[in-house]
Design a protein around this motif. Structure first.
Motif, short mmCIF file in Angstrom:
data_model
loop_
_atom_site.label_atom_id
_atom_site.label_comp_id
_atom_site.label_asym_id
_atom_site.label_seq_id
_atom_site.Cartn_x
_atom_site.Cartn_y
_atom_site.Cartn_z
N MET A 90 0.98 -1.26 -0.20
CA MET A 90 -0.05 -0.16 -0.08
C MET A 90 0.84 1.25 -0.02
O MET A 90 2.01 1.09 0.49
CB MET A 90 -0.96 -0.17 1.06
N SER B 24 0.37 4.21 1.33
CA SER B 24 0.41 4.88 2.76
C SER B 24 -0.34 4.09 3.68
O SER B 24 -1.10 3.28 3.41
CB SER B 24 -0.51 5.99 2.32
N SER C 56 -2.53 5.28 5.31
CA SER C 56 -4.15 5.52 5.21
C SER C 56 -4.65 4.40 4.47
O SER C 56 -6.15 4.42 4.50
CB SER C 56 -4.22 7.08 4.71
N ASP C 57 -4.12 3.47 3.92
CA ASP C 57 -4.74 2.41 2.92
C ASP C 57 -5.09 1.37 3.74
O ASP C 57 -5.26 0.34 3.15
CB ASP C 57 -3.89 2.15 1.65
N HIS D 168 -8.46 -0.65 3.57
CA HIS D 168 -8.61 -1.52 2.48
C HIS D 168 -8.02 -2.59 2.19
O HIS D 168 -8.09 -3.84 1.84
CB HIS D 168 -7.97 -0.39 1.21
N SER E 267 5.99 3.48 -0.90
CA SER E 267 5.31 4.28 -1.93
C SER E 267 6.38 4.57 -3.37
O SER E 267 7.41 4.82 -3.11
CB SER E 267 5.09 6.01 -1.23
N ILE F 151 -2.02 -1.32 -3.57
CA ILE F 151 -3.10 -0.41 -3.19
C ILE F 151 -2.46 1.35 -3.19
O ILE F 151 -1.58 1.46 -2.36
CB ILE F 151 -3.65 -0.73 -1.87
N ALA F 152 -2.80 1.92 -4.13
CA ALA F 152 -2.48 3.37 -4.04
C ALA F 152 -3.53 4.51 -4.71
O ALA F 152 -4.11 4.10 -5.91
CB ALA F 152 -1.02 3.65 -5.02
N GLY F 153 -3.98 5.44 -3.96
CA GLY F 153 -5.07 6.38 -4.25
C GLY F 153 -4.47 7.40 -5.19
O GLY F 153 -3.16 7.57 -5.55
N ASN G 122 -1.79 6.92 -9.23
CA ASN G 122 -1.31 5.42 -8.83
C ASN G 122 -0.18 5.04 -9.80
O ASN G 122 -0.34 4.42 -10.88
CB ASN G 122 -2.43 4.38 -9.09
N PRO H 173 -7.17 -0.04 -6.24
CA PRO H 173 -6.92 1.70 -5.59
C PRO H 173 -7.85 1.80 -4.92
O PRO H 173 -9.19 1.33 -5.11
CB PRO H 173 -6.93 2.66 -7.01
N PRO H 174 -7.70 2.32 -3.72
CA PRO H 174 -9.02 2.61 -2.73
C PRO H 174 -9.90 3.66 -3.63
O PRO H 174 -9.32 4.66 -4.33
CB PRO H 174 -8.33 3.40 -1.59
#
Ligand code: 5GP
Length: 434
Positions: A269, A271, A273-274, A277, A298, A325-327, A330, A348-349
């Motif tokens: 992920m 971050s 913050s993911d 998810h 990242s 997973i990257a918002g 990406n 991705p979220p």
């Protein structure tokens, strides 16, 4: 194994009550081999042990996939020809699944050549009655005669298809074609004390080299199953010994069905913050028995660290699939994909900024980049499982069982809706008083 009184006796096995558990019995496979509903009968020393070994290995695979079966333990190693199973009252129907035309199907359908693919596979029912050569029954007749309820028969049909697909996959790993298969079902007589009630439908009986037709390399002439015996009118000792060799080979090959292939999912992920998810993905993977490991790395902020993580995950023993997973923008999925030859699933979220257009950054990729996009976390886990299931029959079977449960959920919802629609209107509500 401890055995109590004899409960039942078939052509090739004897059932005893278990003195240790009221909800179980002991199946003892015999050295008999029969054909033509018992008209031809021989003894092959050691066949009972091979039948139990094959059955135990098949049922251990099916149990690992989550198929509800009667098998508890035994049949392997020191247990010889004995297995402990849940005690059931048997439903007197042989459920036959056919993926390839052969045997009685070809006799009944002379226009169909043996070896013709039957897709989707066909399920047939035969009433167990040796004296009348196990006549074919329709679903309607089984229900009309009270042999099984519509729901029970639907379940038996679904599970028989599942078992066929799992075993076909297992055999395919060894370049062997599963042609057809016979299974039987029972209703449990006692609750098992662990939440399974009495009356539950379980896959029962044995599944051994008498139960299927198997053709190595898809070639009928190379058959390994009981048909070899059926084809010999009066078998000599040498013939019986050749038949036993096939049964030994099959028992050994079935022992390779559960070869662990070590699938692993690396979740990266962008971050912390993911994390929620990633948590949903890991949970769905774990429900399929797939191990995973989560990392925060990242592509934008820590490119070298991300590359280091990828090389560490690539070095894990066993086969690897990535879920990234990257918002927002990406870069992570394409970056990981370029760094590894293992598959990458971008998950991705959801983002609401710019009308959700963030997702386009996962879709429009440079040449030579093959990360695929699956938006729902549970679906991304399923996609990873399907990739790893290609040569892992336990995982493949778990995916099939999941799909089976999904189908059942839809059908049950439809039934509930229609039961509500058919119910009389309430007498004390607004509709009744109007
Ligand atoms: P068929 O109807 O073509 O004779 O058989 C279809 C499939 O069911 C084959 O795989 C065959 O081995 C299996 N089968 C049919 N009848 C029996 C039976 O009485 N016992 C066992 N163990 N398998 C059967």
């Amino acid at each position: 194994m401890n055995k109590g009184v004899e409960v039942a006796r078939g052509k090739t096995k004897v059932l005893y009550a278990s003195p240790d558990r009221v909800d179980a019995c002991v199946v003892v496979s015999q050295d008999n081999i029969t054909a033509g509903d018992g008209a031809k009968r021989n003894t092959i020393g050691g066949k009972g042990r091979l039948a139990a070994l094959t059955t135990a290995r098949v049922f251990r695979l099916l149990n690992a996939c989550g198929v509800p079966s009667h098998y508890l333990s035994g049949g392997e190693d020191e247990d010889g020809n004995e297995m402990l199973v849940r005690r059931c009252s048997m439903i007197p129907i042989e459920v036959v699944v056919r993926g390839i035309a052969a045997g009685s199907y070809v006799k009944r359908n002379p226009g169909v050549k043996a070896g013709t693919v039957i897709a989707p596979h066909l399920v047939e029912y035969f009433f167990k009655d040796d004296a009348n050569h196990d006549p074919q029954y329709t679903a309607e007749r089984i229900i009309d005669e009270g042999i099984a309820s519509p729901a029970e028969l639907a379940q038996m049909t679904e599970v028989a298809g599942l078992v066929f697909n799992i075993l076909a996959h297992a055999w395919k790993q060894q370049d062997v074609l599963l042609v057809d298969l016979k299974v039987e079902f029972g209703r449990t007589i006692e609750a098992d004390g662990e939440g399974s009630p009495a009356g539950e439908i379980l896959l029962a009986d044995v599944i051994d080299n008498d139960s299927w037709r198997i053709w190595p390399a898809g070639d009928q002439a190379k058959m390994l199953d009981k048909q070899v015996y059926r084809n010999i009118a009066v078998p000599s000792e040498a013939d019986l010994s050749a038949v036993k060799d096939k049964y030994e080979e099959v028992a050994e090959r079935v022992g390779r069905f559960m070869r662990p292939t070590g699938g692993f999912v690396g979740i990266i992920m962008g971050s912390a913050s993911d994390a929620s998810h990633a948590e949903r993905i890991a949970k769905a993977l774990s429900a399929l028995g797939l191990p995973s490991r989560r990392h925060v790395a990242s592509a934008h902020k820590t490119p070298l660290y991300t590359l280091q993580k990828v090389s560490q995950i690539d070095a894990v023993l066993g086969r690897v699939v990535y879920i990234t997973i990257a918002g927002r923008s990406n870069a992570l999925s394409a970056f990981v994909d370029a760094a590894s030859a293992n598959p990458v699933i971008a998950c991705p979220p959801p983002g609401s900024n710019f009308a959700g257009m963030d997702v386009l950054s996962s879709l429009s990729l440079p040449s030579g980049i093959a990360s695929v996009v699956v938006l729902e976390p549970e679906n991304a886990a399923l996609a990873a499982a399907k990739m790893l299931a290609v040569d892992d029959t336990v995982l493949y079977g778990r995916v099939l069982v999941l799909q089976h449960r999904n189908r059942a959920t839809v059908v049950e919802a439809d039934e509930r809706l229609n039961q509500q629609a058919a119910a009389p209107p309430p007498t004390n509500g607004k509709a009744a008083s109007n």
